[in-house]
Design a protein around this motif. Structure first.
Motif, PDB file in Angstrom:
ATOM      1  N   THR A 308      15.762   2.906  32.649  1.00 40.70           N
ATOM      2  CA  THR A 308      16.904   3.737  33.058  1.00 40.70           C
ATOM      3  C   THR A 308      18.208   2.954  32.978  1.00 40.70           C
ATOM      4  O   THR A 308      19.220   3.451  32.456  1.00 40.70           O
ATOM      5  CB  THR A 308      16.698   4.263  34.488  1.00 40.70           C
ATOM      6  OG1 THR A 308      15.517   5.068  34.533  1.00 40.70           O
ATOM      7  CG2 THR A 308      17.895   5.085  34.938  1.00 40.70           C
ATOM      8  N   GLY A 309      18.198   1.723  33.499  1.00 41.80           N
ATOM      9  CA  GLY A 309      19.401   0.900  33.455  1.00 41.80           C
ATOM     10  C   GLY A 309      19.836   0.563  32.038  1.00 41.80           C
ATOM     11  O   GLY A 309      21.032   0.595  31.714  1.00 41.80           O
ATOM     12  N   CYS A 310      18.865   0.238  31.177  1.00 46.60           N
ATOM     13  CA  CYS A 310      19.197  -0.099  29.786  1.00 46.60           C
ATOM     14  C   CYS A 310      19.733   1.110  29.026  1.00 46.60           C
ATOM     15  O   CYS A 310      20.731   1.007  28.299  1.00 46.60           O
ATOM     16  CB  CYS A 310      17.957  -0.658  29.079  1.00 46.60           C
ATOM     17  SG  CYS A 310      17.506  -2.330  29.583  1.00 46.60           S
ATOM     18  N   ILE A 311      19.080   2.270  29.171  1.00 46.87           N
ATOM     19  CA  ILE A 311      19.544   3.474  28.481  1.00 46.87           C
ATOM     20  C   ILE A 311      20.916   3.882  29.006  1.00 46.87           C
ATOM     21  O   ILE A 311      21.812   4.260  28.236  1.00 46.87           O
ATOM     22  CB  ILE A 311      18.534   4.630  28.651  1.00 46.87           C
ATOM     23  CG1 ILE A 311      17.201   4.290  27.962  1.00 46.87           C
ATOM     24  CG2 ILE A 311      19.104   5.924  28.091  1.00 46.87           C
ATOM     25  CD1 ILE A 311      17.319   4.067  26.467  1.00 46.87           C
ATOM     26  N   GLY A 312      21.102   3.793  30.328  1.00 47.03           N
ATOM     27  CA  GLY A 312      22.414   4.112  30.891  1.00 47.03           C
ATOM     28  C   GLY A 312      23.494   3.191  30.358  1.00 47.03           C
ATOM     29  O   GLY A 312      24.612   3.635  30.045  1.00 47.03           O
ATOM     30  N   SER A 313      23.186   1.901  30.238  1.00 43.33           N
ATOM     31  CA  SER A 313      24.155   0.947  29.689  1.00 43.33           C
ATOM     32  C   SER A 313      24.479   1.281  28.242  1.00 43.33           C
ATOM     33  O   SER A 313      25.647   1.207  27.822  1.00 43.33           O
ATOM     34  CB  SER A 313      23.595  -0.480  29.787  1.00 43.33           C
ATOM     35  OG  SER A 313      23.384  -0.862  31.130  1.00 43.33           O
ATOM     36  N   ALA A 314      23.455   1.657  27.467  1.00 44.93           N
ATOM     37  CA  ALA A 314      23.666   2.013  26.059  1.00 44.93           C
ATOM     38  C   ALA A 314      24.578   3.236  25.936  1.00 44.93           C
ATOM     39  O   ALA A 314      25.479   3.277  25.086  1.00 44.93           O
ATOM     40  CB  ALA A 314      22.317   2.268  25.376  1.00 44.93           C
ATOM     41  N   VAL A 315      24.351   4.233  26.789  1.00 43.35           N
ATOM     42  CA  VAL A 315      25.173   5.449  26.750  1.00 43.35           C
ATOM     43  C   VAL A 315      26.634   5.115  27.080  1.00 43.35           C
ATOM     44  O   VAL A 315      27.568   5.589  26.416  1.00 43.35           O
ATOM     45  CB  VAL A 315      24.624   6.501  27.738  1.00 43.35           C
ATOM     46  CG1 VAL A 315      25.607   7.666  27.889  1.00 43.35           C
ATOM     47  CG2 VAL A 315      23.271   7.014  27.266  1.00 43.35           C
ATOM     48  N   MET A 316      26.839   4.297  28.101  1.00 40.05           N
ATOM     49  CA  MET A 316      28.204   3.943  28.503  1.00 40.05           C
ATOM     50  C   MET A 316      28.907   3.092  27.439  1.00 40.05           C
ATOM     51  O   MET A 316      30.109   3.232  27.209  1.00 40.05           O
ATOM     52  CB  MET A 316      28.184   3.205  29.836  1.00 40.05           C
ATOM     53  CG  MET A 316      27.751   4.079  30.993  1.00 40.05           C
ATOM     54  SD  MET A 316      28.875   5.488  31.229  1.00 40.05           S
ATOM     55  CE  MET A 316      27.837   6.598  32.194  1.00 40.05           C
ATOM     56  N   LEU A 317      28.170   2.219  26.783  1.00 41.60           N
ATOM     57  CA  LEU A 317      28.762   1.421  25.700  1.00 41.60           C
ATOM     58  C   LEU A 317      29.085   2.292  24.494  1.00 41.60           C
ATOM     59  O   LEU A 317      30.092   2.075  23.813  1.00 41.60           O
ATOM     60  CB  LEU A 317      27.807   0.291  25.314  1.00 41.60           C
ATOM     61  CG  LEU A 317      27.766  -0.875  26.310  1.00 41.60           C
ATOM     62  CD1 LEU A 317      26.547  -1.757  26.059  1.00 41.60           C
ATOM     63  CD2 LEU A 317      29.040  -1.712  26.221  1.00 41.60           C
ATOM     64  N   ALA A 318      28.235   3.283  24.230  1.00 39.67           N
ATOM     65  CA  ALA A 318      28.549   4.234  23.163  1.00 39.67           C
ATOM     66  C   ALA A 318      29.834   4.992  23.507  1.00 39.67           C
ATOM     67  O   ALA A 318      30.654   5.276  22.619  1.00 39.67           O
ATOM     68  CB  ALA A 318      27.387   5.205  22.976  1.00 39.67           C
ATOM     69  N   GLY A 319      30.007   5.291  24.790  1.00 40.41           N
ATOM     70  CA  GLY A 319      31.241   5.933  25.216  1.00 40.41           C
ATOM     71  C   GLY A 319      32.456   5.058  24.966  1.00 40.41           C
ATOM     72  O   GLY A 319      33.500   5.528  24.524  1.00 40.41           O
TER      73      GLY A 319
END
Length: 441
Positions: A308-319
């Motif tokens: 969850t933390g890794c996917i959330g970080s990936a989404v925010m970095l994509a943002g």
């Protein structure tokens, strides 16, 4: 609690006491990696590459972590290792202050003293930090490990913040004598606080999980071979390296990104960094409290929190990658705060997983395993900030503009977090007690 009747597993206050030691380590390291870095570059006009190289060197020295962890495994108690490491760390920080002051008139002696000082800092962090985490791993119950990881890392951040605030308030007006006195007092205070926190702690609590190494095969080479041959330990090492590399790549480029793309002033970009760290602390609390509550009700499932933390970080970095093209129209503050929360969640999950996996060895103890993962983390941290900054600089030079350079780097970081999540899905990040419990992982 009677002195002659130790109990099994650390109490919450015992966990807090070990977190205090972690805070002391963070406070002393802050002097070398942050405060002295600024003094070298600003007050003494030293090339920024010099303190950067010294900080990178202290990470490189931490490749010795498995050796220190192996040594603590062979000892009846880990507290002497923590005390020794803290002493080396404090002395190294004081020597680093001397080396910094000598850089006002740079010469070979200042360079040699700087290398010696940061070598001691790296060794001190490696010895004390590895033994501390091994002690935490062996004396915290499974249900409390997520919260213990959150407490430990939150207090480390708190130690850095408090030490930075205290030292900063007493450094003005700047002078060499004031720098030496303030830094020495911070180092001495942190060391003394750690000694008080450790007093009698190890003897009052029995281990709840502990590796039972085969003494006949218990040599350093066989220990490392066993750890690396074990699939779960090896995959977890990959997870730590990839995720921490992605995590640290943003360190040196976030404020330049805010300034160059969003036209923020230095004060505004600094506030943005503070917002991100606030999000990290909140993410740590969420993962710590939520992970412990989940484990108590359903059984440990750290993989869920790590992914969850890794996917959330990936989404925010994509943002953030998209933000580079929209500039002022993008909700940058919310994006940065969300990135901090996701980073905090994955970081606590990773540390909790370390605590859970550390006691699984057949010929290796908790210290050796913590050493391997600590070395992997140190390499990632040492490389991450440097790679992020260098790649952005090179892309800006080649392409002649800023937007695409930041887009590419943030996108690469997002991909790395996704890769870390994929690696984590194949890693059993807990130590199931039964087949029924294993189904929950």
């Amino acid at each position: 609690m009677a002195k002659g009747h130790p109990i099994e597993g650390l109490s919450w206050f015992g966990i807090f006491r070990l977190g205090t030691v972690q805070a002391a380590i963070g406070a002393i390291v802050m002097l070398a990696t942050s405060l002295l870095n600024r003094v070298m570059v600003v007050e003494y006009a030293t090339a920024a590459a010099i303190p950067a190289a010294l900080v990178a060197w202290h990470y490189a020295v931490q490749l010795s972590r498995p050796l220190w962890g192996y040594g603590s495994d062979r000892s009846p108690r880990r507290t002497p290792w923590i005390i020794t490491g803290m002493g080396i760390l404090a002395l190294g920080a004081i020597l680093a202050v001397d080396a910094t002051i000598m850089m006002a008139n740079p010469g070979p002696l200042a360079a040699i003293l700087g290398i010696v000082a940061f070598t001691m800092i790296g060794i001190g962090v490696g010895v004390s930090g590895t033994a501390l985490l091994a002690l935490l791993a062996s004396r915290v119950t499974v249900e409390r490990k997520p919260a213990a990881a959150a407490i430990s890392w939150t207090m480390m951040v708190a130690g850095i913040v408090v030490a930075a605030g205290v030292s900063g308030s007493y450094l003005d007006p700047f002078s060499e004598a004031r720098l030496a006195i303030v830094c020495s007092l911070v180092a001495l205070g942190a060391f003394s606080l750690a000694m008080l926190a450790l007093r009698g702690l190890e003897d009052r609590f029995l281990a709840v999980e502990q590796a039972q190494p085969d003494k006949a095969a218990y040599n350093f080479r066989s220990v490392l071979a066993e750890i690396w041959q074990e699939q779960q330990a090896r995959r977890f090492t990959y997870f730590v390296f990839i995720s921490m590399l992605a995590y640290s790549m943003q360190d040196l480029i976030m404020e330049p990104f805010a300034g160059l793309i969003f036209d923020m002033t230095p004060g505004q970009s600094t506030q943005l960094a503070g917002l991100q760290h606030g999000g990290i602390l909140l993410g740590m609390v969420i993962a710590g409290a939520g992970g412990s509550a989940y484990a108590k009700r359903y059984g440990p499932n750290l993989k869920l929190w790590a992914v969850t933390g890794c996917i959330g970080s990936a989404v925010m970095l994509a943002g953030l990658s998209m933000a580079a093209t929209t500039a002022g129209a993008w909700p940058l503050r919310a994006n940065i705060f969300g990135l901090g929360i996701a980073n905090g969640v994955f970081a606590v999950a990773a540390v909790s997983a370390m605590l859970g996996l550390a006691s699984k060895g057949k010929t290796s103890g908790e210290g050796a395993r913590m050493g391997v993962w600590g070395a992997s983390q140190a390499i990632a941290f040492g490389l991450g900030g440097l790679i992020g900054a260098v790649v952005v600089d090179q892309l800006r030079h080649i392409m002649g503009e800023d937007v695409t350079a930041f887009q590419i780097v943030f996108a690469v970081e997002a991909i790395m977090f996704i890769a870390a999540a994929l690696v984590a899905t194949g890693t059993t990040m807990t130590r199931p007690a039964s087949a029924k419990e294993a189904l929950k992982i």
